[in-house]
Design a protein around this motif. Structure first.
Motif, short mmCIF file in Angstrom:
data_model
loop_
_atom_site.label_atom_id
_atom_site.label_comp_id
_atom_site.label_asym_id
_atom_site.label_seq_id
_atom_site.Cartn_x
_atom_site.Cartn_y
_atom_site.Cartn_z
N LEU A 402 6.18 -36.02 7.76
CA LEU A 402 7.49 -36.51 8.24
C LEU A 402 7.64 -36.26 9.74
CD1 LEU A 402 9.72 -34.75 5.51
CD2 LEU A 402 9.03 -37.16 5.49
N ASP A 403 8.32 -37.14 10.42
CA ASP A 403 8.80 -36.79 11.77
C ASP A 403 9.61 -35.51 11.60
OD1 ASP A 403 9.64 -40.25 12.55
OD2 ASP A 403 7.78 -39.11 12.91
N ASN A 404 9.46 -34.57 12.52
CA ASN A 404 10.14 -33.29 12.30
C ASN A 404 10.43 -32.59 13.62
OD1 ASN A 404 7.79 -31.68 13.12
ND2 ASN A 404 6.85 -32.39 11.22
N LEU A 405 10.94 -31.35 13.52
CA LEU A 405 11.28 -30.59 14.72
C LEU A 405 10.01 -30.12 15.40
CD1 LEU A 405 13.68 -29.18 16.33
CD2 LEU A 405 13.05 -27.12 15.03
N GLU A 406 9.73 -30.66 16.58
CA GLU A 406 8.52 -30.30 17.30
C GLU A 406 8.78 -29.08 18.17
OE1 GLU A 406 5.43 -31.05 16.69
OE2 GLU A 406 5.28 -29.41 18.12
N TRP A 407 9.22 -28.00 17.50
CA TRP A 407 9.45 -26.72 18.15
C TRP A 407 10.32 -26.84 19.41
CZ3 TRP A 407 8.60 -23.54 14.44
CH2 TRP A 407 7.59 -23.78 13.51
N PHE A 415 5.55 -37.05 15.12
CA PHE A 415 4.18 -36.97 14.61
C PHE A 415 4.05 -37.54 13.20
CE2 PHE A 415 1.37 -34.46 17.35
CZ PHE A 415 2.25 -33.88 18.25
N GLY A 416 5.17 -37.92 12.60
CA GLY A 416 5.13 -38.26 11.18
C GLY A 416 4.43 -39.58 10.88
N ILE A 417 3.83 -39.65 9.69
CA ILE A 417 3.39 -40.96 9.18
C ILE A 417 4.56 -41.59 8.42
CG2 ILE A 417 0.93 -40.39 9.09
CD1 ILE A 417 1.21 -39.89 6.09
N VAL A 418 5.60 -40.80 8.20
CA VAL A 418 6.84 -41.31 7.62
C VAL A 418 7.96 -41.08 8.64
CG1 VAL A 418 8.56 -41.05 5.75
CG2 VAL A 418 6.09 -40.86 5.24
N HIS A 419 8.64 -42.16 8.99
CA HIS A 419 9.73 -42.09 9.97
C HIS A 419 10.95 -41.44 9.32
CE1 HIS A 419 13.26 -43.65 12.15
NE2 HIS A 419 12.48 -43.66 13.20
N VAL A 420 11.61 -40.58 10.08
CA VAL A 420 12.86 -39.99 9.61
C VAL A 420 13.97 -40.39 10.57
CG1 VAL A 420 14.13 -37.85 9.12
CG2 VAL A 420 11.69 -38.02 8.54
N ASN A 421 15.02 -41.00 10.01
CA ASN A 421 16.23 -41.26 10.81
C ASN A 421 17.07 -39.99 10.68
OD1 ASN A 421 18.96 -41.81 11.40
ND2 ASN A 421 18.63 -44.02 11.12
#
Ligand SMILES: N#[N+]C[C@@H]1[C@@H](O)[C@H](O)[C@@H](O)[C@@H]2O[C@H]12
Length: 447
Positions: A402-407, A415-421
């Motif tokens: 998943l797109d996520n918190l990149e610190w 970075f995700g292969i799955v987009h997160v809105n």
């Protein structure tokens, strides 16, 4: 000769980390971690982003497991939040936190997805940081006790454990340069934190040998260093960079000593370590996790503290949004280097991926990410090339599911292969996810 291919049983998966995806950091009795403190300290994380919600995976985990199932993932690498399990880091066990991972593991197994569990992915309980954290030698016991709680609860259903994720980043980011939690900038602290991370790794492996029945390993980031020229200053700088980033943790684990360059790099800040520590650190491991993102063409730089080395930007190369050169041959080289230097230990590529801006098309149900598809295709080809040359690579975990918190970069890098809105928490598999699904279904034959 048949075309190079992936072995039967090659494990195709994806990876995340607790603080980057879960959200709900204090729910159900969990204690704060150093990252909860760090993100709530103004000015330390881009745009003031926090992990308070992240991908809301703590509540949406069933939906995310269903996405993994639809993509045909065979494995899911995730980390456990230590302070969910032991809110104070030691002592009282928070069973609600333990239950979250218990349910997640059961759901993964019910969907034919193997859990790979990382015990520490940077989110130290804040209560332990108050007691010195990675600077306190007692942390090896604290960590082993926490690990034992997890082994007793999940071992058997979890068959592959990793003690630490990227100890180099923990110390370089958290204790030397200060860009990551707990945000220290102290060249005397960094070696101590590094050494205690390795001691804790060894203590957890020892604990596993007493209670566990399956496999345990270590996950390191490796960035191959290519010298910018044959100038002796560049050659020496490249050797220092390789020792500092790539061998500082592997040499003690496999050889029982640090690279000789560490004394040169840290000088008076490099202690004389007790020899008995290396007996603890050198516990045999069952596999090594390799996180690969990029390479570094390295030259001498008198002003670069403390390495006196820096990376040289490559004019014709593609760079990701995190400023990393796309260089897939470096992954083949890295896997061959590990085999050459440390023996043919089973390897998993436990992280590999890229941050590129995604077009705002998610609302229409499709996210075209051609650069990430190219990155994935090239790097999977690099893994296949290493396997064809005899490296025992047993799996690949795409970073990230998943797109996520990149610190410290917040949600600015995807970075995700799955987009997160992040406003609606809607998940949309990107073209890279659909490509990866085809790769998995064909065991790499479509590459
Ligand atoms: N930056 N970046 C992406 C990725 C990070 O998100 C992971 O948490 C780390 O294990 C490793 O640094 C790699």
């Amino acid at each position: 000769m048949c075309a190079a291919q992936f072995p039967n049983g090659f494990l195709w998966g994806s990876a995340t980390a607790a603080y980057q995806v879960e959200g709900s950091p204090l729910a159900d009795g969990a204690g704060p971690s150093i990252w909860h403190r760090f993100v709530h300290t103004p000015g330390l994380v881009r745009d003031g982003d926090t992990g308070d919600v992240a991908c809301d995976h703590y509540r949406r985990w069933k939906e995310d497991v269903a996405i993994m199932r639809r993509l045909g993932l065979q494995a899911y690498r995730f980390s456990v939040s230590w302070s969910r399990i032991l809110p104070a880091g030691t002592g009282h066990v928070n069973y609600a936190g333990l239950d979250f991972y218990d349910r997640l593991v059961d759901a993964l197994l019910e969907n034919g997805i193997e859990p790979l569990v990382t015990l520490y992915h940077w989110d130290l309980p804040a209560a332990l940081d108050d007691r010195g954290g990675w600077l306190n030698p007692e942390i090896s016991k604290w960590f082993a006790d926490y690990a034992e709680v997890m082994f007793r609860k999940l071992d058997g259903r979890v068959k592959k454990w990793a003690t630490l994720n990227e100890p180099w980043v923990v110390t370089d980011g958290g204790y030397l340069h200060g860009a990551l939690a707990p945000g220290h900038r102290n060249r005397f602290e960094a070696p101590i934190a590094s050494h205690n991370l390795l001691r804790a790794h060894g203590a957890a492996v020892q604990a596993y040998r007493a209670t566990g029945r399956h496999e345990i390993g270590l996950v390191v980031n490796i960035e191959p260093k290519y010298r910018a020229s044959d100038d002796p200053a560049d050659v020496a700088a490249t050797a220092r960079a390789e020792a500092y980033m790539n061998r500082q943790y592997l040499d003690p684990v496999f050889f029982g000593h640090y690279p000789k360059e560490m004394v040169e790099i840290f000088g008076e800040a490099w202690p004389d370590w007790p020899s008995e520590d290396f007996a603890l650190i050198q516990q045999p491991i069952d596999f090594l996790g390799v996180n690969y993102y990029t390479r570094s063409v390295t030259r001498f730089d008198a002003n670069a503290w403390p390495l006196k080395a820096c990376a040289v930007r490559q004019k014709q190369a593609t760079y990701t949004e995190t400023g990393w050169e796309v260089f897939a041959p470096g992954l083949t080289e890295t896997l061959l280097w590990v085999k050459r230097c440390y023996g043919n230990i089973p390897l998993y590529v436990t992280e590999n991926g890229s941050a590129f801006f995604d077009p705002p098309t998610a609302a229409k149900g499709r996210v075209e990410d051609p650069l990430r598809v190219d990155y994935l295709r090239e790097h999977l080809g690099a893994v296949r090339d290493a396997i064809a040359q005899g490296v025992d690579v047993r799996g690949y975990m795409a970073w990230s599911l998943l797109d996520n918190l990149e610190w410290s970069l917040g949600y600015s890098k995807r970075f995700g292969i799955v987009h997160v809105n992040f406003a609606t928490q809607q998940r949309t598999p990107k073209d890279s996810a659909h490509f990866y699904a085809k790769v998995i279904a064909s065991n790499g034959a479509v590459l």
